[in-house]
Design an enzyme around this catalytic site. Sequence first.
Site, PDB file in Angstrom:
ATOM      1  N   HIS A 200      -7.460  -7.091   3.578  1.00  0.00           N
ATOM      2  CA  HIS A 200      -7.731  -6.910   2.163  1.00  0.00           C
ATOM      3  C   HIS A 200      -7.786  -5.428   1.818  1.00  0.00           C
ATOM      4  CE1 HIS A 200      -9.697 -11.157   1.625  1.00  0.00           C
ATOM      5  NE2 HIS A 200      -8.448 -11.209   2.055  1.00  0.00           N
TER       6      HIS A 200
ATOM      7  N   TRP B 214      30.691 -10.380 -15.137  1.00  0.00           N
ATOM      8  CA  TRP B 214      29.245 -10.276 -15.367  1.00  0.00           C
ATOM      9  C   TRP B 214      28.999  -9.986 -16.827  1.00  0.00           C
ATOM     10  CZ3 TRP B 214      26.163 -11.720 -11.525  1.00  0.00           C
ATOM     11  CH2 TRP B 214      26.618 -11.636 -10.226  1.00  0.00           C
TER      12      TRP B 214
ATOM     13  N   CYS C 241     -15.422  -9.075   1.904  1.00  0.00           N
ATOM     14  CA  CYS C 241     -15.249  -7.652   1.618  1.00  0.00           C
ATOM     15  C   CYS C 241     -16.528  -7.034   1.055  1.00  0.00           C
ATOM     16  CB  CYS C 241     -14.093  -7.449   0.636  1.00  0.00           C
ATOM     17  SG  CYS C 241     -12.475  -7.773   1.362  1.00  0.00           S
TER      18      CYS C 241
ATOM     19  N   GLU D   2     -10.068  -3.583   0.298  1.00  0.00           N
ATOM     20  CA  GLU D   2     -11.314  -2.872   0.577  1.00  0.00           C
ATOM     21  C   GLU D   2     -11.411  -2.461   2.037  1.00  0.00           C
ATOM     22  OE1 GLU D   2     -12.439  -6.078  -2.550  1.00  0.00           O
ATOM     23  OE2 GLU D   2     -10.923  -5.744  -1.000  1.00  0.00           O
TER      24      GLU D   2
END
Length: 356
Positions: free
Chosen positions: A44, A164, A78, A46
């Site tokens: 994560h 395109w 966390c 933190e």
Amino acid sequence: MALALSLGKRGEGAVWPNPAVGCVIVQGTRIVGRGWTKPGGRPHAETEALHQAGKAAQGATAYVTLEPCAHTGKTPPCAQALIDAQIARVVIACTDTDPRVSGQGIAMLQAADITVEVGLSEDQARADHIGFFSKVDLGRPMVTLKLASSFDGRIATATGDSQWITAAPARRLVHAMRARHDAVMVGGGTARKDDPSLNVRDLGVDRQPARIVISKHLDLPLAGKLAQTAAQIPLLLCHARTADPQLVKAWQGIGATLIPCATRAGQINPDDLLQNLGAHGLTRIFCEGGGGLAATLLNAGLVDRLVGFTAGVTIGSDGISSIGPLGIRHLANAPRFTLTSTQAIGPDVLHIWDRA
């Protein structure tokens, strides 16, 4: 916090089912740690920032784009990591609506005598985490519908010629947008007609979004590009529960994930479809058509954002419309979106609209 928000964006499309969080740790006037959620959802943000900060985290301020988690999943909370590092102050952009976290991360920090402030850049943070909140609160991922069309809203001529309509800069940007979503989704008709790869090319990315194809009968080419790469890049096939078991077995055998869905009025039920995709962990889906799938999602009120690329070319009413029939008799019943940005992309125009 602005830096934390920008760091969090680096994880978009790569961290599902987790949110793409950013974290910055400041000691005095010096940034001592930066982090963002890593691919797969861990580590994560933190813990990444704390690892970089080391002992300099003691007495420091942490800026986090989402309330730190308070539960033990595949990683410890966390909030506890911030406490153990002796952080003195935590500034949180927005609270988490996940019932395992909501308010509890803040309570853990405050119980440890850490000063907590909430709401700095909250609107931006909620916009950044909209896919995660959609999955938590509604059970479904956020849906972005991308349309690339002529000035008069056509995606091909009457003969089907479409390559395109938009120029190379717009097509390259589409690949960048794919990379920031968990998955790219198309209908079975598009998969059969175009034989697409639905991957991100020429951007140097090392992680591909999942590919989703909606096909009621699973009548897709087993020799096509999607089938050839099913073992290397996640391929999710959403089909009716009545699909041929032999086809189900064949696709499973080459590495695809099969997701049976309920039907409604003879078609895949879009609500059940997205609930199933949410249960699979997806938070952000980039839908690239075709027109029938676009119409189905719009009619069901399941499109959260429109991304339009408009080219300065006209095709005429005999061309193929970008969106299938909606059956709207009164303008008041038409889906409404609010313009959020517009810019020139090479010779084309990009316009982004959020659901009103």
